[in-house]
Design an enzyme around this catalytic site. Structure first.
Site, PDB file in Angstrom:
ATOM      1  N   ARG A  70     -14.309  -0.599   0.393  1.00 30.99           N
ATOM      2  CA  ARG A  70     -14.187   0.603   0.599  1.00 30.99           C
ATOM      3  C   ARG A  70     -15.111   1.465   0.088  1.00 30.99           C
ATOM      4  O   ARG A  70     -15.226   2.817   0.258  1.00 30.99           O
ATOM      5  CB  ARG A  70     -12.691   1.134   0.059  1.00 30.99           C
ATOM      6  CG  ARG A  70     -11.562   0.598   0.841  1.00 30.99           C
ATOM      7  CD  ARG A  70     -10.140   1.095   0.266  1.00 30.99           C
ATOM      8  NE  ARG A  70      -9.028   0.510   1.110  1.00 30.99           N
ATOM      9  CZ  ARG A  70      -7.768   1.158   0.717  1.00 30.99           C
ATOM     10  NH1 ARG A  70      -7.663   1.874  -0.253  1.00 30.99           N
ATOM     11  NH2 ARG A  70      -6.939   0.394   1.525  1.00 30.99           N
TER      12      ARG A  70
ATOM     13  N   ASP B 108      -1.109  16.287  -0.763  1.00 28.45           N
ATOM     14  CA  ASP B 108      -1.793  14.824  -1.156  1.00 28.45           C
ATOM     15  C   ASP B 108      -3.132  14.987  -2.120  1.00 28.45           C
ATOM     16  O   ASP B 108      -3.298  16.218  -2.372  1.00 28.45           O
ATOM     17  CB  ASP B 108      -2.476  14.316   0.357  1.00 28.45           C
ATOM     18  CG  ASP B 108      -2.361  12.796   0.136  1.00 28.45           C
ATOM     19  OD1 ASP B 108      -1.629  12.069   0.793  1.00 28.45           O
ATOM     20  OD2 ASP B 108      -3.395  11.923  -0.513  1.00 28.45           O
TER      21      ASP B 108
HETATM   22  C1  LIG Z   1       0.535   4.981   2.194  1.00 31.16           C
HETATM   23  S1  LIG Z   1       0.246   6.717   2.062  1.00 31.16           S
HETATM   24  C2  LIG Z   1       1.829   7.410   2.550  1.00 31.16           C
HETATM   25  C3  LIG Z   1       1.812   8.685   3.616  1.00 31.16           C
HETATM   26  C4  LIG Z   1       3.135   8.876   4.040  1.00 31.16           C
HETATM   27  N1  LIG Z   1       3.908   9.572   3.145  1.00 31.16           N
HETATM   28  C5  LIG Z   1       3.996   8.012   4.878  1.00 31.16           C
HETATM   29  O1  LIG Z   1       5.134   7.471   4.250  1.00 31.16           O
HETATM   30  O2  LIG Z   1       3.873   7.888   5.834  1.00 31.16           O
HETATM   31  C6  LIG Z   1       0.172   7.033   0.496  1.00 31.16           C
HETATM   32  C7  LIG Z   1      -0.540   8.555   0.122  1.00 31.16           C
HETATM   33  O3  LIG Z   1      -0.252   8.892  -1.331  1.00 31.16           O
HETATM   34  C8  LIG Z   1      -1.460   9.523  -1.530  1.00 31.16           C
HETATM   35  N2  LIG Z   1      -1.619   9.480  -3.193  1.00 31.16           N
HETATM   36  C9  LIG Z   1      -1.763   8.433  -3.821  1.00 31.16           C
HETATM   37  N3  LIG Z   1      -1.796   8.789  -5.172  1.00 31.16           N
HETATM   38  C10 LIG Z   1      -1.299  10.012  -5.365  1.00 31.16           C
HETATM   39  C11 LIG Z   1      -1.135  11.040  -6.188  1.00 31.16           C
HETATM   40  N4  LIG Z   1      -1.295  10.557  -7.439  1.00 31.16           N
HETATM   41  N5  LIG Z   1      -0.809  12.434  -6.057  1.00 31.16           N
HETATM   42  C12 LIG Z   1      -0.525  12.541  -4.596  1.00 31.16           C
HETATM   43  N6  LIG Z   1      -0.801  11.778  -3.552  1.00 31.16           N
HETATM   44  C13 LIG Z   1      -1.179  10.536  -3.954  1.00 31.16           C
HETATM   45  C14 LIG Z   1      -2.417   9.014  -0.678  1.00 31.16           C
HETATM   46  O4  LIG Z   1      -3.759   9.735  -0.816  1.00 31.16           O
HETATM   47  C15 LIG Z   1      -2.068   8.496   0.269  1.00 31.16           C
HETATM   48  O5  LIG Z   1      -2.247   9.657   1.583  1.00 31.16           O
END
Ligand SMILES: C[S@@+](CC[C@H](N)C(=O)[O-])C[C@H]1O[C@@H](n2cnc3c(N)ncnc32)[C@H](O)[C@@H]1O
Length: 285
Positions: free
Chosen positions: A44, A144
Protein backbone atom coordinates in the site's frame (compact mmCIF):
# COMPACT_ATOMS: atom_id res chain seq x y z
CA UNK A 1 -9.54 -2.02 -6.62
CA UNK A 2 -7.32 -5.06 -7.22
CA UNK A 3 -4.01 -4.79 -5.33
CA UNK A 4 -0.99 -5.46 -7.52
CA UNK A 5 1.79 -7.34 -5.75
CA UNK A 6 4.87 -5.19 -5.40
CA UNK A 7 8.45 -6.36 -5.72
CA UNK A 8 9.41 -6.33 -2.05
CA UNK A 9 13.05 -5.64 -2.86
CA UNK A 10 12.49 -2.25 -4.44
CA UNK A 11 12.44 -0.43 -1.10
CA UNK A 12 14.21 -1.09 2.16
CA UNK A 13 11.55 -2.08 4.71
CA UNK A 14 12.77 -3.26 8.12
CA UNK A 15 10.89 -4.70 11.10
CA UNK A 16 11.46 -1.37 12.85
CA UNK A 17 9.84 0.48 9.91
CA UNK A 18 6.83 -1.83 10.06
CA UNK A 19 6.52 -1.23 13.82
CA UNK A 20 6.68 2.51 13.17
CA UNK A 21 3.91 2.35 10.55
CA UNK A 22 1.73 0.35 12.94
CA UNK A 23 2.31 2.91 15.68
CA UNK A 24 1.57 5.89 13.42
CA UNK A 25 -1.65 4.32 12.14
CA UNK A 26 -2.75 3.34 15.62
CA UNK A 27 -2.08 6.81 17.05
CA UNK A 28 -4.01 8.41 14.19
CA UNK A 29 -7.02 6.11 13.80
CA UNK A 30 -7.06 3.48 16.53
CA UNK A 31 -6.59 0.77 13.89
CA UNK A 32 -4.55 -2.17 15.22
CA UNK A 33 -2.67 -3.76 12.35
CA UNK A 34 -1.81 -7.43 12.87
CA UNK A 35 1.80 -8.62 12.57
CA UNK A 36 0.71 -10.54 9.48
CA UNK A 37 -0.02 -7.30 7.57
CA UNK A 38 3.60 -6.53 6.72
CA UNK A 39 3.27 -7.26 2.98
CA UNK A 40 0.03 -5.36 2.83
CA UNK A 41 1.74 -2.29 4.29
CA UNK A 42 4.60 -2.60 1.84
CA UNK A 43 2.18 -2.88 -1.10
CA UNK A 44 0.00 0.00 0.00
CA UNK A 45 2.86 2.40 0.64
CA UNK A 46 5.24 1.51 -2.22
CA UNK A 47 3.51 3.98 -4.55
CA UNK A 48 3.88 6.75 -1.98
CA UNK A 49 7.63 6.09 -1.67
CA UNK A 50 7.98 6.11 -5.44
CA UNK A 51 6.14 9.41 -5.73
CA UNK A 52 8.37 10.97 -3.05
CA UNK A 53 11.51 9.55 -4.73
CA UNK A 54 12.81 7.77 -1.63
CA UNK A 55 14.31 4.26 -1.39
CA UNK A 56 13.94 3.52 2.32
CA UNK A 57 10.79 3.32 4.41
CA UNK A 58 12.66 5.01 7.25
CA UNK A 59 13.26 8.09 5.07
CA UNK A 60 9.64 8.06 3.92
CA UNK A 61 8.34 7.85 7.48
CA UNK A 62 10.47 10.84 8.42
CA UNK A 63 8.62 12.77 5.71
CA UNK A 64 5.28 11.47 7.01
CA UNK A 65 6.09 12.70 10.49
CA UNK A 66 6.95 16.23 9.45
CA UNK A 67 4.62 16.83 6.47
CA UNK A 68 0.89 16.95 7.22
CA UNK A 69 -0.18 16.32 3.60
CA UNK A 70 2.02 13.23 3.31
CA UNK A 71 0.79 12.01 6.69
CA UNK A 72 -2.76 12.22 5.38
CA UNK A 73 -1.85 10.44 2.11
CA UNK A 74 -0.05 7.72 4.07
CA UNK A 75 -2.94 7.16 6.47
CA UNK A 76 -5.43 7.16 3.57
CA UNK A 77 -3.33 4.51 1.81
CA UNK A 78 -3.39 2.29 4.89
CA UNK A 79 -7.14 2.20 5.58
CA UNK A 80 -9.18 -0.71 4.23
CA UNK A 81 -12.18 0.66 2.37
CA UNK A 82 -14.00 -2.44 1.17
CA UNK A 83 -17.71 -1.73 0.74
CA UNK A 84 -20.59 -2.26 -1.67
CA UNK A 85 -24.11 -1.04 -2.40
CA UNK A 86 -26.71 -2.72 -0.15
CA UNK A 87 -24.08 -4.71 1.71
CA UNK A 88 -25.86 -6.80 4.37
CA UNK A 89 -29.21 -5.96 2.75
CA UNK A 90 -31.33 -6.86 5.79
CA UNK A 91 -30.14 -3.66 7.49
CA UNK A 92 -31.77 -1.53 4.78
CA UNK A 93 -35.05 -3.40 5.21
CA UNK A 94 -34.85 -2.75 8.96
CA UNK A 95 -34.25 0.97 8.35
CA UNK A 96 -37.22 1.14 5.98
CA UNK A 97 -39.35 -0.55 8.62
CA UNK A 98 -38.15 1.93 11.24
CA UNK A 99 -39.33 4.77 8.98
CA UNK A 100 -42.67 3.21 8.09
CA UNK A 101 -43.45 2.48 11.75
CA UNK A 102 -42.91 6.11 12.75
CA UNK A 103 -43.38 8.39 9.74
CA UNK A 104 -41.26 10.97 11.53
CA UNK A 105 -41.41 14.51 10.14
CA UNK A 106 -37.61 14.61 10.31
CA UNK A 107 -35.02 11.87 10.44
CA UNK A 108 -31.29 12.11 11.04
CA UNK A 109 -28.95 9.28 10.24
CA UNK A 110 -25.21 9.07 10.82
CA UNK A 111 -23.31 6.68 8.60
CA UNK A 112 -20.08 6.58 10.58
CA UNK A 113 -17.56 4.83 8.31
CA UNK A 114 -18.98 5.62 4.91
CA UNK A 115 -15.95 4.72 2.79
CA UNK A 116 -16.50 5.49 -0.93
CA UNK A 117 -20.22 6.25 -0.52
CA UNK A 118 -21.99 3.03 -1.50
CA UNK A 119 -23.40 2.67 2.01
CA UNK A 120 -24.82 6.21 2.48
CA UNK A 121 -26.27 6.18 -1.07
CA UNK A 122 -27.94 2.84 -0.30
CA UNK A 123 -29.43 4.47 2.81
CA UNK A 124 -30.60 7.45 0.73
CA UNK A 125 -32.32 5.14 -1.81
CA UNK A 126 -33.97 3.29 1.07
CA UNK A 127 -35.28 6.58 2.52
CA UNK A 128 -36.67 7.85 -0.79
CA UNK A 129 -38.58 4.60 -1.11
CA UNK A 130 -39.68 4.36 2.53
CA UNK A 131 -41.06 7.92 2.54
CA UNK A 132 -42.32 7.48 -1.02
CA UNK A 133 -40.94 10.91 -1.80
CA UNK A 134 -38.15 12.31 -3.97
CA UNK A 135 -37.34 14.73 -1.16
CA UNK A 136 -37.78 12.80 2.07
CA UNK A 137 -37.25 14.75 5.32
CA UNK A 138 -34.01 12.91 5.94
CA UNK A 139 -30.54 14.20 6.65
CA UNK A 140 -27.72 11.71 6.27
CA UNK A 141 -24.35 12.58 7.74
CA UNK A 142 -21.74 10.36 6.15
CA UNK A 143 -18.27 10.41 7.62
CA UNK A 144 -14.94 8.68 7.37
CA UNK A 145 -11.39 9.32 8.48
CA UNK A 146 -10.03 8.84 4.96
CA UNK A 147 -10.23 12.03 2.88
CA UNK A 148 -9.70 10.19 -0.44
CA UNK A 149 -12.75 7.99 0.03
CA UNK A 150 -14.81 10.99 1.16
CA UNK A 151 -13.90 12.80 -2.08
CA UNK A 152 -14.89 9.71 -4.08
CA UNK A 153 -18.18 9.49 -2.19
CA UNK A 154 -18.93 13.13 -2.83
CA UNK A 155 -18.32 12.72 -6.57
CA UNK A 156 -20.77 9.82 -6.58
CA UNK A 157 -19.35 8.24 -9.73
CA UNK A 158 -19.02 4.44 -9.89
CA UNK A 159 -17.87 1.89 -12.43
CA UNK A 160 -20.92 0.00 -13.67
CA UNK A 161 -19.71 -3.30 -12.20
CA UNK A 162 -20.00 -1.69 -8.73
CA UNK A 163 -23.77 -1.50 -9.34
CA UNK A 164 -24.24 -5.27 -9.58
CA UNK A 165 -26.04 -5.30 -6.20
CA UNK A 166 -28.41 -2.47 -7.21
CA UNK A 167 -31.66 -3.57 -8.87
CA UNK A 168 -32.40 -2.50 -12.47
CA UNK A 169 -35.29 -0.37 -11.20
CA UNK A 170 -33.06 1.49 -8.74
CA UNK A 171 -30.31 1.94 -11.30
CA UNK A 172 -32.76 3.60 -13.67
CA UNK A 173 -34.23 5.82 -10.96
CA UNK A 174 -31.14 6.84 -9.01
CA UNK A 175 -28.20 6.72 -11.45
CA UNK A 176 -27.30 8.42 -14.66
CA UNK A 177 -25.19 6.35 -17.06
CA UNK A 178 -22.22 8.10 -18.56
CA UNK A 179 -21.43 8.17 -22.26
CA UNK A 180 -18.45 9.22 -24.38
CA UNK A 181 -15.46 9.50 -22.06
CA UNK A 182 -17.70 8.52 -19.14
CA UNK A 183 -18.91 5.27 -20.70
CA UNK A 184 -18.67 2.41 -18.22
CA UNK A 185 -19.54 4.69 -15.30
CA UNK A 186 -22.71 5.90 -13.65
CA UNK A 187 -23.28 8.95 -11.51
CA UNK A 188 -25.64 9.12 -8.55
CA UNK A 189 -28.43 11.57 -9.34
CA UNK A 190 -28.61 14.86 -7.37
CA UNK A 191 -31.79 13.65 -5.67
CA UNK A 192 -29.61 11.35 -3.53
CA UNK A 193 -26.48 13.49 -3.39
CA UNK A 194 -28.35 16.42 -1.83
CA UNK A 195 -29.53 14.22 1.05
CA UNK A 196 -26.00 13.55 2.25
CA UNK A 197 -23.64 15.78 4.16
CA UNK A 198 -20.07 14.42 4.04
CA UNK A 199 -17.70 15.11 6.93
CA UNK A 200 -14.34 13.93 8.11
CA UNK A 201 -14.86 12.38 11.54
CA UNK A 202 -12.31 10.27 13.36
CA UNK A 203 -14.16 7.78 15.53
CA UNK A 204 -11.23 7.66 17.90
CA UNK A 205 -11.33 11.40 18.56
CA UNK A 206 -13.32 12.89 21.41
CA UNK A 207 -14.88 15.58 19.23
CA UNK A 208 -17.60 14.34 16.90
CA UNK A 209 -19.23 17.29 15.13
CA UNK A 210 -22.80 16.00 15.03
CA UNK A 211 -26.32 17.25 15.70
CA UNK A 212 -28.10 16.06 18.84
CA UNK A 213 -30.47 13.14 19.14
CA UNK A 214 -29.79 11.17 16.00
CA UNK A 215 -32.39 8.62 14.98
CA UNK A 216 -30.09 6.02 13.45
CA UNK A 217 -26.35 5.44 13.76
CA UNK A 218 -24.97 2.92 11.31
CA UNK A 219 -21.36 1.99 11.87
CA UNK A 220 -20.41 -1.21 10.09
CA UNK A 221 -17.20 -3.06 9.49
CA UNK A 222 -14.84 -0.65 11.17
CA UNK A 223 -15.01 -1.53 14.89
CA UNK A 224 -13.33 -4.84 14.01
CA UNK A 225 -10.12 -2.94 13.30
CA UNK A 226 -9.95 -1.56 16.86
CA UNK A 227 -8.92 -3.15 20.15
CA UNK A 228 -11.81 -4.01 22.55
CA UNK A 229 -11.32 -1.00 24.90
CA UNK A 230 -11.61 1.45 21.99
CA UNK A 231 -14.58 -0.46 20.54
CA UNK A 232 -16.24 -0.16 23.94
CA UNK A 233 -15.53 3.54 24.25
CA UNK A 234 -16.95 4.27 20.79
CA UNK A 235 -20.06 2.13 21.25
CA UNK A 236 -20.76 3.83 24.57
CA UNK A 237 -20.46 7.22 22.91
CA UNK A 238 -22.96 6.16 20.24
CA UNK A 239 -25.52 5.99 23.04
CA UNK A 240 -24.87 9.66 23.81
CA UNK A 241 -25.56 10.85 20.25
CA UNK A 242 -28.71 8.77 19.74
CA UNK A 243 -32.16 9.96 20.74
CA UNK A 244 -34.17 7.76 23.16
CA UNK A 245 -35.99 6.08 20.27
CA UNK A 246 -32.80 5.72 18.25
CA UNK A 247 -31.25 2.63 16.69
CA UNK A 248 -27.65 1.52 16.32
CA UNK A 249 -26.61 -0.79 13.49
CA UNK A 250 -23.21 -2.51 13.41
CA UNK A 251 -21.59 -5.00 11.04
CA UNK A 252 -22.42 -8.71 11.19
CA UNK A 253 -19.21 -9.62 13.05
CA UNK A 254 -19.40 -6.68 15.45
CA UNK A 255 -21.24 -7.96 18.44
CA UNK A 256 -21.47 -5.31 21.14
CA UNK A 257 -22.60 -7.51 24.02
CA UNK A 258 -20.10 -5.79 26.32
CA UNK A 259 -22.31 -2.68 26.18
CA UNK A 260 -25.35 -4.65 27.31
CA UNK A 261 -25.97 -2.20 30.15
CA UNK A 262 -26.59 0.55 27.57
CA UNK A 263 -27.96 -1.18 24.49
CA UNK A 264 -30.43 -3.99 24.02
CA UNK A 265 -29.91 -6.25 21.01
CA UNK A 266 -32.84 -6.38 18.61
CA UNK A 267 -31.29 -9.05 16.37
CA UNK A 268 -29.22 -8.90 13.19
CA UNK A 269 -26.72 -6.57 14.88
CA UNK A 270 -29.25 -3.80 15.47
CA UNK A 271 -29.54 -2.25 18.92
CA UNK A 272 -31.75 0.07 20.87
CA UNK A 273 -30.74 2.27 23.78
CA UNK A 274 -32.04 0.67 26.96
CA UNK A 275 -35.51 1.70 28.08
CA UNK A 276 -37.03 1.98 24.63
CA UNK A 277 -36.02 -1.43 23.40
CA UNK A 278 -39.08 -3.39 24.26
CA UNK A 279 -41.46 -1.27 22.18
CA UNK A 280 -39.46 -1.61 18.97
CA UNK A 281 -38.66 -5.27 19.40
CA UNK A 282 -42.38 -5.97 19.95
CA UNK A 283 -43.40 -3.99 16.88
CA UNK A 284 -40.91 -5.98 14.78
CA UNK A 285 -41.91 -9.42 16.01
C1 LIG B 1 -14.19 -1.70 5.57
S1 LIG B 1 -14.72 -0.05 5.40
C2 LIG B 1 -16.44 -0.22 5.80
C3 LIG B 1 -17.31 0.65 4.93
C4 LIG B 1 -18.81 0.51 5.19
N1 LIG B 1 -19.17 0.93 6.52
C5 LIG B 1 -19.30 -0.88 4.90
O1 LIG B 1 -19.56 -1.61 5.86
O2 LIG B 1 -19.43 -1.24 3.73
C6 LIG B 1 -14.04 0.72 6.87
C7 LIG B 1 -13.97 2.23 6.80
O3 LIG B 1 -13.68 2.72 8.10
C8 LIG B 1 -12.83 3.85 7.96
N2 LIG B 1 -12.12 4.09 9.23
C9 LIG B 1 -11.06 3.44 9.74
N3 LIG B 1 -10.68 3.96 10.92
C10 LIG B 1 -11.53 4.99 11.18
C11 LIG B 1 -11.65 5.93 12.24
N4 LIG B 1 -10.82 5.93 13.29
N5 LIG B 1 -12.62 6.86 12.15
C12 LIG B 1 -13.48 6.88 11.09
N6 LIG B 1 -13.41 6.02 10.06
C13 LIG B 1 -12.45 5.06 10.10
C14 LIG B 1 -11.92 3.47 6.80
O4 LIG B 1 -11.34 4.61 6.22
C15 LIG B 1 -12.88 2.74 5.87
O5 LIG B 1 -13.41 3.57 4.88
Amino acid sequence: MQAVAEDEHEFNFTAADFARVRRLLHDHSGISLAESKRSMVYNRLARRLRSRGVRHFAQYLDVVERDGAEHEACMNALTTNLTSFFREPHHFEIMAEYVRARQLPRLRIWCAAASTGEEPYSIAMTMVEAYNSDSPPVEIIASDIDTDVLAHAQRGVYALDRLSTVSERRRARFFQRGDGPNAGFARVRPLLRTMIDYRKINLQSDAWALPDALDIVICRNVLIYFQPPLQQRIVRRFATVLGPDGMLITGHSENITTAGDIFVALGQTTYKPRGEARRLSTSRS
